[in-house]
Motif scaffolding. Structure first.
Motif, PDB file in Angstrom:
ATOM      1  N   MET A 140       0.857  -1.174   0.000  1.00 43.51           N
ATOM      2  CA  MET A 140       0.000   0.000   0.000  1.00 43.51           C
ATOM      3  C   MET A 140       0.902   1.235   0.000  1.00 43.51           C
ATOM      4  SD  MET A 140      -2.853   1.170   2.795  1.00 43.51           S
ATOM      5  CE  MET A 140      -4.059  -0.013   2.308  1.00 43.51           C
ATOM      6  N   GLU A 141       0.566   2.185  -0.833  1.00 48.63           N
ATOM      7  CA  GLU A 141       1.366   3.407  -0.925  1.00 48.63           C
ATOM      8  C   GLU A 141       1.068   4.322   0.264  1.00 48.63           C
ATOM      9  OE1 GLU A 141       1.104   5.405  -4.628  1.00 48.63           O
ATOM     10  OE2 GLU A 141       1.245   3.546  -5.790  1.00 48.63           O
ATOM     11  N   ARG A 142       2.039   5.145   0.580  1.00 45.60           N
ATOM     12  CA  ARG A 142       1.912   6.035   1.747  1.00 45.60           C
ATOM     13  C   ARG A 142       0.744   7.020   1.589  1.00 45.60           C
ATOM     14  NH1 ARG A 142       6.699   9.670   4.435  1.00 45.60           N
ATOM     15  NH2 ARG A 142       5.406  10.513   6.082  1.00 45.60           N
ATOM     16  N   ALA A 143       0.584   7.604   0.391  1.00 52.34           N
ATOM     17  CA  ALA A 143      -0.497   8.566   0.158  1.00 52.34           C
ATOM     18  C   ALA A 143      -1.861   7.904   0.331  1.00 52.34           C
ATOM     19  CB  ALA A 143      -0.371   9.173  -1.235  1.00 52.34           C
ATOM     20  N   GLU A 144      -1.989   6.682  -0.169  1.00 48.03           N
ATOM     21  CA  GLU A 144      -3.252   5.953  -0.043  1.00 48.03           C
ATOM     22  C   GLU A 144      -3.542   5.634   1.425  1.00 48.03           C
ATOM     23  OE1 GLU A 144      -5.361   1.881  -1.762  1.00 48.03           O
ATOM     24  OE2 GLU A 144      -3.288   2.363  -2.296  1.00 48.03           O
ATOM     25  N   ARG A 145      -2.492   5.197   2.172  1.00 48.87           N
ATOM     26  CA  ARG A 145      -2.664   4.895   3.589  1.00 48.87           C
ATOM     27  C   ARG A 145      -3.089   6.144   4.365  1.00 48.87           C
ATOM     28  NH1 ARG A 145       2.575   3.945   6.721  1.00 48.87           N
ATOM     29  NH2 ARG A 145       2.441   6.155   6.454  1.00 48.87           N
ATOM     30  N   ASN A 146      -2.436   7.275   4.085  1.00 50.22           N
ATOM     31  CA  ASN A 146      -2.802   8.527   4.765  1.00 50.22           C
ATOM     32  C   ASN A 146      -4.220   8.949   4.436  1.00 50.22           C
ATOM     33  OD1 ASN A 146      -0.377   8.762   6.071  1.00 50.22           O
ATOM     34  ND2 ASN A 146       0.534  10.096   4.521  1.00 50.22           N
ATOM     35  N   ALA A 147      -4.637   8.754   3.185  1.00 43.32           N
ATOM     36  CA  ALA A 147      -6.001   9.105   2.804  1.00 43.32           C
ATOM     37  C   ALA A 147      -7.015   8.263   3.572  1.00 43.32           C
ATOM     38  CB  ALA A 147      -6.196   8.932   1.301  1.00 43.32           C
ATOM     39  N   ILE A 148      -6.718   6.984   3.756  1.00 41.56           N
ATOM     40  CA  ILE A 148      -7.621   6.097   4.495  1.00 41.56           C
ATOM     41  C   ILE A 148      -7.655   6.484   5.969  1.00 41.56           C
ATOM     42  CG2 ILE A 148      -7.951   3.719   5.273  1.00 41.56           C
ATOM     43  CD1 ILE A 148      -6.840   2.849   2.510  1.00 41.56           C
ATOM     44  N   LEU A 149      -6.502   6.763   6.533  1.00 40.43           N
ATOM     45  CA  LEU A 149      -6.446   7.094   7.958  1.00 40.43           C
ATOM     46  C   LEU A 149      -7.089   8.441   8.268  1.00 40.43           C
ATOM     47  CD1 LEU A 149      -2.848   5.860   8.836  1.00 40.43           C
ATOM     48  CD2 LEU A 149      -5.020   4.849   9.523  1.00 40.43           C
ATOM     49  N   ARG A 150      -7.116   9.336   7.313  1.00 35.38           N
ATOM     50  CA  ARG A 150      -7.690  10.670   7.548  1.00 35.38           C
ATOM     51  C   ARG A 150      -9.190  10.739   7.286  1.00 35.38           C
ATOM     52  NH1 ARG A 150      -2.758  13.999   5.050  1.00 35.38           N
ATOM     53  NH2 ARG A 150      -1.495  14.043   6.926  1.00 35.38           N
ATOM     54  N   GLN A 151      -9.793   9.640   6.893  1.00 36.74           N
ATOM     55  CA  GLN A 151     -11.228   9.656   6.656  1.00 36.74           C
ATOM     56  C   GLN A 151     -11.955   9.932   7.960  1.00 36.74           C
ATOM     57  OE1 GLN A 151     -12.288   5.938   4.834  1.00 36.74           O
ATOM     58  NE2 GLN A 151     -11.652   6.616   2.806  1.00 36.74           N
ATOM     59  N   GLY A 152     -12.888  10.834   7.923  1.00 34.78           N
ATOM     60  CA  GLY A 152     -13.675  11.165   9.095  1.00 34.78           C
ATOM     61  C   GLY A 152     -13.015  12.168  10.019  1.00 34.78           C
ATOM     62  N   VAL A 153     -11.796  12.593   9.704  1.00 32.34           N
ATOM     63  CA  VAL A 153     -11.105  13.581  10.536  1.00 32.34           C
ATOM     64  C   VAL A 153     -11.642  14.961  10.187  1.00 32.34           C
ATOM     65  CG1 VAL A 153      -8.883  14.646  11.046  1.00 32.34           C
ATOM     66  CG2 VAL A 153      -9.035  12.177  10.726  1.00 32.34           C
ATOM     67  N   VAL A 154     -12.071  15.697  11.175  1.00 28.02           N
ATOM     68  CA  VAL A 154     -12.610  17.033  10.953  1.00 28.02           C
ATOM     69  C   VAL A 154     -11.473  18.037  11.079  1.00 28.02           C
ATOM     70  CG1 VAL A 154     -14.248  18.761  11.749  1.00 28.02           C
ATOM     71  CG2 VAL A 154     -14.833  16.338  11.876  1.00 28.02           C
ATOM     72  N   LEU A 155     -11.232  18.753   9.985  1.00 27.45           N
ATOM     73  CA  LEU A 155     -10.173  19.756   9.979  1.00 27.45           C
ATOM     74  C   LEU A 155     -10.732  21.088  10.475  1.00 27.45           C
ATOM     75  CD1 LEU A 155      -8.561  18.912   6.527  1.00 27.45           C
ATOM     76  CD2 LEU A 155      -7.737  18.284   8.794  1.00 27.45           C
ATOM     77  N   PRO A 156      -9.894  21.942  11.055  1.00 21.52           N
ATOM     78  CA  PRO A 156     -10.386  23.253  11.509  1.00 21.52           C
ATOM     79  C   PRO A 156     -10.809  24.119  10.322  1.00 21.52           C
ATOM     80  CG  PRO A 156      -7.997  23.098  11.739  1.00 21.52           C
ATOM     81  CD  PRO A 156      -8.488  21.745  11.322  1.00 21.52           C
ATOM     82  N   ASP A 157     -11.752  25.011  10.588  1.00 20.13           N
ATOM     83  CA  ASP A 157     -12.222  25.917   9.542  1.00 20.13           C
ATOM     84  C   ASP A 157     -11.096  26.844   9.109  1.00 20.13           C
ATOM     85  OD1 ASP A 157     -14.730  24.877   9.660  1.00 20.13           O
ATOM     86  OD2 ASP A 157     -15.558  26.453  10.932  1.00 20.13           O
ATOM     87  N   THR A 158     -11.079  27.138   7.813  1.00 19.20           N
ATOM     88  CA  THR A 158     -10.108  28.098   7.296  1.00 19.20           C
ATOM     89  C   THR A 158     -10.689  29.501   7.461  1.00 19.20           C
ATOM     90  OG1 THR A 158     -11.036  28.040   5.075  1.00 19.20           O
ATOM     91  CG2 THR A 158      -9.285  26.431   5.586  1.00 19.20           C
ATOM     92  N   PRO A 159      -9.861  30.530   7.402  1.00 20.03           N
ATOM     93  CA  PRO A 159     -10.396  31.901   7.494  1.00 20.03           C
ATOM     94  C   PRO A 159     -11.447  32.184   6.415  1.00 20.03           C
ATOM     95  CG  PRO A 159      -8.027  31.939   7.765  1.00 20.03           C
ATOM     96  CD  PRO A 159      -8.408  30.529   7.402  1.00 20.03           C
ATOM     97  N   ARG A 160     -11.218  31.655   5.212  1.00 21.62           N
ATOM     98  CA  ARG A 160     -12.194  31.880   4.138  1.00 21.62           C
ATOM     99  C   ARG A 160     -13.536  31.234   4.481  1.00 21.62           C
ATOM    100  NH1 ARG A 160     -11.673  30.560  -2.293  1.00 21.62           N
ATOM    101  NH2 ARG A 160     -13.816  31.105  -2.789  1.00 21.62           N
ATOM    102  N   GLN A 161     -13.514  30.012   5.026  1.00 23.40           N
ATOM    103  CA  GLN A 161     -14.758  29.339   5.406  1.00 23.40           C
ATOM    104  C   GLN A 161     -15.464  30.117   6.517  1.00 23.40           C
ATOM    105  OE1 GLN A 161     -13.060  25.536   6.357  1.00 23.40           O
ATOM    106  NE2 GLN A 161     -13.777  24.608   4.441  1.00 23.40           N
ATOM    107  N   ARG A 162     -14.701  30.646   7.474  1.00 22.72           N
ATOM    108  CA  ARG A 162     -15.324  31.437   8.549  1.00 22.72           C
ATOM    109  C   ARG A 162     -15.979  32.695   7.992  1.00 22.72           C
ATOM    110  NH1 ARG A 162     -10.731  29.579  11.557  1.00 22.72           N
ATOM    111  NH2 ARG A 162      -9.558  31.450  11.034  1.00 22.72           N
TER     112      ARG A 162
END
Length: 179
Positions: free
Chosen positions: A1-23
């Protein structure tokens, strides 16, 4: 499994903080909702305009379209520039006193030196993408896009001409514009 694919799977469901533009967008949306009289009430039959469709529902849930957000940003930046220019115009008039020639020269020099890269970039993107994003129809007679409310959709960039049209290099205009 490639590192990018593994990171994409592990980050599923992770809520990132709002960006200034989104705020900013959320704050603008909340402000717009407060100004709508019918918020939280059913629309009268005549205000609905058409029967609900699945496409209209999907478009509505995604929020304002990109050209709408961009036009709002252009309006806000332009208003901020106009307020700053009005202050600079009046300040220069006070500094020059009754010397209309000096005021005119200095104001024209000031207007030529100012740059509006951010808003002009938004205007350029608006002129390029608005017809596609708004599904603007073509006018078969001209081969160009149809007019919007009888006017061209294209916006003019902000430059020295734009400044001098709103704030002329005439000292008598400053006294006539005084609050």
């Amino acid at each position: 499994m490639e590192r990018a694919e593994r990171n994409a799977i592990l980050r599923q469901g992770v809520v990132l903080p709002d960006t200034p533009r989104q705020r900013r967008e959320l704050a603008a949306l909340a402000e717009d909702l407060e100004s709508i009289v019918l918020t939280g009430k059913p629309l009268p039959v005549r205000a609905r305009g058409s029967r609900p469709s699945a496409e209209a529902y999907l478009v509505a849930t995604r929020g304002p379209l990109p050209y709408m957000v961009r036009l709002r940003e252009i309006e806000q930046l332009t208003a901020a520039h106009e307020a700053a220019l009005r202050d600079a115009w009046r300040t220069l008039a006070e500094a020059c006193g009754d010397d209309a020639g000096t005021f005119g020269e200095r104001w024209v020099d000031t207007a030529r030196q100012l740059a509006f890269e951010e808003v002009n970039d938004l205007i350029d993107r608006h002129n390029r993408w608005y017809p596609v994003e708004s599904r603007l129809p073509m006018d078969p007679r001209t081969g160009d896009y149809a007019l919007v409310n009888g006017r061209q959709y294209r916006l003019s960039p902000l430059d020295a001409e734009w400044i001098l049209a709103r704030f002329p290099a005439d000292l008598s205009s400053v006294s006539a514009d005084a609050p």
